[in-house]
Design a protein around this motif. Sequence first.
Motif, mmCIF file in Angstrom:
data_model
loop_
_atom_site.group_PDB
_atom_site.id
_atom_site.type_symbol
_atom_site.label_atom_id
_atom_site.label_comp_id
_atom_site.label_asym_id
_atom_site.label_seq_id
_atom_site.Cartn_x
_atom_site.Cartn_y
_atom_site.Cartn_z
ATOM 1 N N GLU A 90 13.322 98.847 22.597
ATOM 2 C CA GLU A 90 12.563 98.666 21.358
ATOM 3 C C GLU A 90 13.465 98.350 20.171
ATOM 4 O O GLU A 90 13.030 97.739 19.193
ATOM 5 C CB GLU A 90 11.712 99.903 21.060
ATOM 6 C CG GLU A 90 12.508 101.186 20.872
ATOM 7 C CD GLU A 90 11.620 102.418 20.786
ATOM 8 O OE1 GLU A 90 10.392 102.271 20.964
ATOM 9 O OE2 GLU A 90 12.139 103.525 20.550
ATOM 10 N N THR A 91 14.746 98.742 20.264
ATOM 11 C CA THR A 91 15.705 98.414 19.209
ATOM 12 C C THR A 91 16.607 97.249 19.602
ATOM 13 O O THR A 91 16.809 96.315 18.831
ATOM 14 C CB THR A 91 16.594 99.634 18.874
ATOM 15 O OG1 THR A 91 15.758 100.720 18.465
ATOM 16 C CG2 THR A 91 17.574 99.306 17.765
ATOM 17 N N SER A 92 17.115 97.296 20.835
ATOM 18 C CA SER A 92 18.080 96.285 21.305
ATOM 19 C C SER A 92 17.429 95.015 21.830
ATOM 20 O O SER A 92 18.061 93.955 21.886
ATOM 21 C CB SER A 92 18.952 96.879 22.410
ATOM 22 O OG SER A 92 18.162 97.185 23.557
ATOM 23 N N GLY A 93 16.163 95.136 22.256
ATOM 24 C CA GLY A 93 15.512 94.007 22.916
ATOM 25 C C GLY A 93 15.768 93.961 24.406
ATOM 26 O O GLY A 93 15.242 93.097 25.114
ATOM 27 N N ASN A 94 16.552 94.913 24.904
ATOM 28 C CA ASN A 94 16.877 94.960 26.333
ATOM 29 C C ASN A 94 15.829 95.802 27.071
ATOM 30 O O ASN A 94 16.110 96.903 27.547
ATOM 31 C CB ASN A 94 18.280 95.546 26.549
ATOM 32 C CG ASN A 94 19.357 94.702 25.889
ATOM 33 O OD1 ASN A 94 19.221 93.478 25.792
ATOM 34 N ND2 ASN A 94 20.427 95.336 25.438
ATOM 35 N N PHE A 95 14.644 95.253 27.162
ATOM 36 C CA PHE A 95 13.537 95.980 27.790
ATOM 37 C C PHE A 95 13.728 96.084 29.299
ATOM 38 O O PHE A 95 14.476 95.320 29.913
ATOM 39 C CB PHE A 95 12.210 95.270 27.512
ATOM 40 C CG PHE A 95 11.784 95.325 26.079
ATOM 41 C CD1 PHE A 95 11.173 96.467 25.572
ATOM 42 C CD2 PHE A 95 11.990 94.246 25.241
ATOM 43 C CE1 PHE A 95 10.769 96.526 24.244
ATOM 44 C CE2 PHE A 95 11.596 94.293 23.912
ATOM 45 C CZ PHE A 95 10.984 95.432 23.407
ATOM 46 N N LEU A 96 13.011 97.046 29.881
ATOM 47 C CA LEU A 96 12.906 97.190 31.328
ATOM 48 C C LEU A 96 11.462 96.918 31.700
ATOM 49 O O LEU A 96 10.574 97.731 31.407
ATOM 50 C CB LEU A 96 13.315 98.600 31.769
ATOM 51 C CG LEU A 96 14.786 98.990 31.563
ATOM 52 C CD1 LEU A 96 14.959 100.498 31.744
ATOM 53 C CD2 LEU A 96 15.689 98.237 32.528
ATOM 54 N N ASP A 97 11.182 95.794 32.336
ATOM 55 C CA ASP A 97 9.821 95.464 32.754
ATOM 56 C C ASP A 97 9.484 96.193 34.044
ATOM 57 O O ASP A 97 10.203 96.069 35.042
ATOM 58 C CB ASP A 97 9.671 93.952 32.969
ATOM 59 C CG ASP A 97 9.700 93.174 31.667
ATOM 60 O OD1 ASP A 97 9.525 93.793 30.603
ATOM 61 O OD2 ASP A 97 9.911 91.947 31.711
ATOM 62 N N LEU A 98 8.403 96.929 34.024
ATOM 63 C CA LEU A 98 8.003 97.726 35.181
ATOM 64 C C LEU A 98 7.594 96.843 36.355
ATOM 65 O O LEU A 98 6.830 95.885 36.185
ATOM 66 C CB LEU A 98 6.837 98.639 34.800
ATOM 67 C CG LEU A 98 6.254 99.491 35.928
ATOM 68 C CD1 LEU A 98 7.254 100.532 36.395
ATOM 69 C CD2 LEU A 98 4.964 100.160 35.457
ATOM 70 N N VAL A 99 8.107 97.168 37.538
ATOM 71 C CA VAL A 99 7.683 96.521 38.776
ATOM 72 C C VAL A 99 6.850 97.492 39.607
ATOM 73 O O VAL A 99 5.763 97.164 40.068
ATOM 74 C CB VAL A 99 8.892 96.003 39.581
ATOM 75 C CG1 VAL A 99 8.448 95.468 40.941
ATOM 76 C CG2 VAL A 99 9.636 94.926 38.791
ATOM 77 N N HIS B 136 16.175 93.286 31.090
ATOM 78 C CA HIS B 136 16.465 92.142 30.229
ATOM 79 C C HIS B 136 17.713 92.494 29.423
ATOM 80 O O HIS B 136 17.635 93.191 28.423
ATOM 81 C CB HIS B 136 15.278 91.838 29.318
ATOM 82 C CG HIS B 136 14.080 91.357 30.059
ATOM 83 N ND1 HIS B 136 13.892 90.038 30.403
ATOM 84 C CD2 HIS B 136 13.016 92.018 30.570
ATOM 85 C CE1 HIS B 136 12.758 89.897 31.067
ATOM 86 N NE2 HIS B 136 12.208 91.090 31.190
ATOM 87 N N GLY B 137 18.850 92.028 29.910
ATOM 88 C CA GLY B 137 20.108 92.368 29.262
ATOM 89 C C GLY B 137 20.681 93.667 29.777
ATOM 90 O O GLY B 137 20.154 94.271 30.724
ATOM 91 N N PRO B 138 21.775 94.136 29.182
ATOM 92 C CA PRO B 138 22.414 95.385 29.611
ATOM 93 C C PRO B 138 21.466 96.570 29.465
ATOM 94 O O PRO B 138 20.664 96.617 28.530
ATOM 95 C CB PRO B 138 23.611 95.518 28.655
ATOM 96 C CG PRO B 138 23.832 94.148 28.098
ATOM 97 C CD PRO B 138 22.487 93.499 28.059
ATOM 98 N N THR B 139 21.575 97.511 30.368
ATOM 99 C CA THR B 139 20.723 98.696 30.295
ATOM 100 C C THR B 139 21.336 99.786 29.421
ATOM 101 O O THR B 139 20.633 100.470 28.687
ATOM 102 C CB THR B 139 20.461 99.255 31.711
ATOM 103 O OG1 THR B 139 19.762 98.265 32.476
ATOM 104 C CG2 THR B 139 19.637 100.521 31.665
ATOM 105 N N CYS B 140 22.649 99.939 29.490
ATOM 106 C CA CYS B 140 23.316 101.017 28.747
ATOM 107 C C CYS B 140 23.503 100.642 27.278
ATOM 108 O O CYS B 140 23.768 99.481 26.950
ATOM 109 C CB CYS B 140 24.663 101.333 29.384
ATOM 110 S SG CYS B 140 25.489 102.769 28.639
ATOM 111 N N HIS B 141 23.424 101.635 26.395
ATOM 112 C CA HIS B 141 23.615 101.395 24.964
ATOM 113 C C HIS B 141 25.047 100.969 24.642
ATOM 114 O O HIS B 141 25.309 100.428 23.566
ATOM 115 C CB HIS B 141 23.247 102.656 24.166
ATOM 116 C CG HIS B 141 24.223 103.781 24.335
ATOM 117 N ND1 HIS B 141 24.216 104.604 25.441
ATOM 118 C CD2 HIS B 141 25.247 104.200 23.551
ATOM 119 C CE1 HIS B 141 25.176 105.507 25.319
ATOM 120 N NE2 HIS B 141 25.821 105.279 24.195
#
Length: 213
Positions: A59-68, A86-91
Amino acid sequence: MTIDFEKMGGLVPAIIQDAKTKNVLMLGFMNQEAYEKTLQTGKVTFWSRSRQKLWTKGETSGNFLDLVSMSVDCDNDTLLVKATPHGPTCHTGTDTCWGESNDASPLLFLKELQDFIEQRHEQMPEGSYTTRLFKDGVNKMAQKLGEEALETVIEATNGTNDKLVYEASDMLYHLLVLLTSKGLRIEDIAAELQKRHDPNWDAQRRQAKAAAK
């Protein structure tokens, strides 16, 4: 799906796995509200223990995790969440929270390729080379595999590594088509090789042959 949120005071651990690479990306915690929001929005949402509120990953980084998909373990108190990152998972900017690369093994593509070949076998679309192979029948498919194997041998003995990889790829593709036509999978080949890797396999094979006589 029954989830026991009470065992840990309203929270359950949620293991996040990349749906494609199968790599573990991170561990978070969900309460009932986070679980329901994840289902509703399709974006993986957690309960932040430090901030004491819901937070949707990305929600801040834009690196969402789309649920499968989501599943619960045998004790109903831990979730396995398969997602598309979408992008790196770790902060910190790494692919996973353990600093590992989230690269997919090229070997996984063999299963994906055979899934595609099986789809061709079911649908038999016009104009497809794979469809033509299936229509030619097993004898022609086996003959084509033999031709590709011979070309692979030629490149191995009198060619370049690049051409060897190219011809070996052709050979493997035609093998997958032949296996599909016989109702077999590349996993069947892997299982056989795994069985043979057992140090006792050769002795067991000899015993089986002796018992069959």
